[in-house]
Design a protein around this motif. Structure first.
Motif, PDB file in Angstrom:
ATOM      1  N   HIS A  57       0.822  -1.203   0.000  1.00  0.00           N
ATOM      2  CA  HIS A  57       0.000   0.000   0.000  1.00  0.00           C
ATOM      3  C   HIS A  57       0.862   1.261   0.000  1.00  0.00           C
ATOM      4  O   HIS A  57       0.475   2.284  -0.555  1.00  0.00           O
ATOM      5  CB  HIS A  57      -0.973  -0.006   1.178  1.00  0.00           C
ATOM      6  N   HIS A  58       2.060   1.175   0.593  1.00  0.00           N
ATOM      7  CA  HIS A  58       2.959   2.332   0.548  1.00  0.00           C
ATOM      8  C   HIS A  58       3.510   2.532  -0.864  1.00  0.00           C
ATOM      9  O   HIS A  58       3.709   3.662  -1.303  1.00  0.00           O
ATOM     10  CB  HIS A  58       4.115   2.136   1.530  1.00  0.00           C
ATOM     11  N   ALA A  59       3.773   1.427  -1.553  1.00  0.00           N
ATOM     12  CA  ALA A  59       4.256   1.543  -2.926  1.00  0.00           C
ATOM     13  C   ALA A  59       3.157   2.074  -3.839  1.00  0.00           C
ATOM     14  O   ALA A  59       3.407   2.897  -4.727  1.00  0.00           O
ATOM     15  CB  ALA A  59       4.742   0.186  -3.427  1.00  0.00           C
ATOM     16  N   VAL A 100       6.854   5.022  -1.124  1.00  0.00           N
ATOM     17  CA  VAL A 100       8.109   4.288  -1.227  1.00  0.00           C
ATOM     18  C   VAL A 100       8.373   3.937  -2.687  1.00  0.00           C
ATOM     19  O   VAL A 100       7.512   3.366  -3.354  1.00  0.00           O
ATOM     20  CB  VAL A 100       8.072   2.997  -0.373  1.00  0.00           C
ATOM     21  N   ARG A 101       9.556   4.300  -3.160  1.00  0.00           N
ATOM     22  CA  ARG A 101       9.943   3.912  -4.516  1.00  0.00           C
ATOM     23  C   ARG A 101      10.663   2.574  -4.527  1.00  0.00           C
ATOM     24  O   ARG A 101      10.471   1.754  -5.422  1.00  0.00           O
ATOM     25  CB  ARG A 101      10.834   4.992  -5.126  1.00  0.00           C
ATOM     26  N   GLU A 102      11.536   2.372  -3.552  1.00  0.00           N
ATOM     27  CA  GLU A 102      12.310   1.128  -3.481  1.00  0.00           C
ATOM     28  C   GLU A 102      12.777   0.944  -2.045  1.00  0.00           C
ATOM     29  O   GLU A 102      12.940   1.911  -1.295  1.00  0.00           O
ATOM     30  CB  GLU A 102      13.507   1.199  -4.433  1.00  0.00           C
ATOM     31  N   TYR A 103      12.977  -0.322  -1.652  1.00  0.00           N
ATOM     32  CA  TYR A 103      13.419  -0.592  -0.288  1.00  0.00           C
ATOM     33  C   TYR A 103      14.353  -1.787  -0.269  1.00  0.00           C
ATOM     34  O   TYR A 103      14.391  -2.602  -1.211  1.00  0.00           O
ATOM     35  CB  TYR A 103      12.219  -0.867   0.626  1.00  0.00           C
ATOM     36  N   GLN A 104      15.101  -1.907   0.813  1.00  0.00           N
ATOM     37  CA  GLN A 104      15.996  -3.053   0.997  1.00  0.00           C
ATOM     38  C   GLN A 104      16.321  -3.205   2.480  1.00  0.00           C
ATOM     39  O   GLN A 104      16.627  -2.229   3.162  1.00  0.00           O
ATOM     40  CB  GLN A 104      17.292  -2.861   0.204  1.00  0.00           C
TER      41      GLN A 104
END
Length: 442
Positions: free
Chosen positions: A365-367, A372-376
């Motif tokens: 839902h954040h994307a 958020v564009r990208e996470y790790q």
């Protein structure tokens, strides 16, 4: 290079290499409309022939199957086939030489990127390579793309001069222009967009994370992605996530097309215009092992690699239940949506492991809202876990505490969220949701 010139060069090279791609492609164009029973019958004949060859010429299989009370004579149905012990990735890595047939036809080695550990190398026959290429091109045809058409390539790039020279030569041969997945920034995205406007490409091909990152960068710069005129953006080597598909299609005005496979096997599924993943049963077997929750783990078999037979190979990927039919009219069976890797996980300080699918449910839902564009997730040797996030246009002051709280609750341990301008990539440029700090040189 003109499409016709690149096409002619490719077909000439394949002929010299002894790979009958053109013939197999013509056969595949016909067989995709066969009755399902005819497709299943042909696949079963290929399975039996491969099993006989492996049993007779590869002691590894003969000993393994005999110990389980199996041999080619006991294979009378797909249910019998399902009793064959799976081939594990660590066995291919450690005992690969024992899998090479004593009557191995000529071929070339395929090497994995090693993003989940040590790379795996498999000797694939020229016929295996020909089927892999032909299945790619059949999938391209479904989207109006032809062999030799120029395309934008979103992949990793070697860091050493010799590796870069080799990459440039391959890019020229395949009529593609590359944007390194290691180096997608506002400046490189703008320059690449301008280059593509001058050197027109018909489609994009590469990691979904890299194509999405390029889409995000040019959107933030106010550049017109639709002006590139792509017929499709074909993604591979990573899971194409729903929010990535939406961003790609919105930015470029073309379908995002999922393709699934591996270096060891080749193409195992390709999406048609209706979005269904079709399995090329003329070339591979995709066995589905039921798991809890309605998901399946896939085991892959290359039907035409008689050099180093790879049979019921546990690649570690999970899929959902497959639909029963597709409105496109092709009779090739379907594979459910790819969900991720079974072995992709985060080990918590208390010893618990968190499945790699968890971030999908936390971040979807954040994307979608573009916070958020990208996470790790980065795990350090002392057990500390850091969540690195590239903020999207929907990011707000409260998003930091909101996401950090959700992730901490979901994992059950403290997680530190850190905003970063870029996510570091490893291996050949694939994105990984979970990575150890030492893999990043930290």
């Amino acid at each position: 290079m003109y499409s016709w010139a690149a096409r002619s060069l490719y077909w000439a090279a394949q002929t010299l290499r002894g790979e009958p791609v053109a013939r197999i492609l013509a056969d595949l164009e016909e067989s995709q409309h066969w009755p399902p029973a005819r497709l299943a019958s042909q696949q079963w004949e290929c399975q039996l022939a491969l099993a006989r060859h492996a049993f007779e010429t590869v002691p590894f299989y003969r000993e393994r199957w005999s110990a389980a009370g199996l041999d080619p004579g006991t294979l009378r149905s797909p249910e019998d086939w399902a009793r064959l012990p799976p081939l594990e990735k660590h066995e291919v890595r450690a005992q690969g030489a024992e899998l090479i047939s004593s009557r191995a036809p000529a071929g070339l080695r395929a090497t994995t990127s090693g993003t989940s550990g040590t790379p795996v190398a498999v000797l694939r026959s020229h016929l295996s390579w020909a089927h892999a290429h032909a299945n790619v091109f059949r999938g391209w045809h479904w989207h109006g793309i032809e062999v030799g058409d120029p395309y934008a390539y979103f992949w990793g790039l070697a860091l050493d001069p010799e590796g870069r020279r080799q990459a440039a030569a391959r890019d020229g041969f395949f009529n593609r222009t590359r944007l390194s997945a290691f180096d997608i920034t506002p400046d490189t995205a703008r320059a690449f967009h301008q280059r593509l406007l001058r050197w027109r490409t018909r489609f994009a091909f590469g990691y979904p994370s890299a194509v999405t990152q390029f889409a995000d960068e040019i959107a933030a710069l106010g550049l017109d992605g639709k002006a590139l005129g792509w017929k499709a953006a074909i993604t591979t080597a990573e899971v194409l996530k729903p929010w990535q598909r939406e961003r790609i299609e919105r930015t470029f005005g073309c379908p995002a097309v999922d393709s699934y496979g591996s270096a060891e096997i080749g193409v195992a599924a390709f999406a048609c215009r209706a979005g269904s993943l079709h399995v090329p049963v003329e070339s591979v077997v995709v066995d589905r092992v039921p798991l809890e929750g309605g998901r399946h783990e896939v085991l892959l078999t290359d039907l035409h690699n008689y050099s180093q037979p790879i049979i019921r190979y546990r690649i570690g990927d999970l899929v959902d239940e497959a639909p029963l039919s597709c409105p496109c009219g092709r009779t090739l069976p379907l594979l459910g949506p790819i969900q991720g890797r079974a072995g992709d996980h985060l080990t918590l300080p208390d010893g618990r492991t968190i499945n790699g699918l968890l971030p999908y449910y936390i971040f979807r839902h954040h994307a979608k809202s573009e916070k958020v564009r990208e996470y790790q997730f980065v795990q350090f040797a002392n057990g500390r876990i850091e969540l690195r996030v590239i903020a999207g246009p929907g990011w707000s002051d409260g998003a930091h505490d909101e996401i950090e709280g959700e992730v901490t609750k979901g994992l059950g341990v403290p997680v530190e969220l850190k905003l970063v301008p870029r996510i570091q990539r490893v291996g050949r440029g694939k994105h990984r949701d979970f990575v150890r700090a030492e893999d990043l040189g930290e």
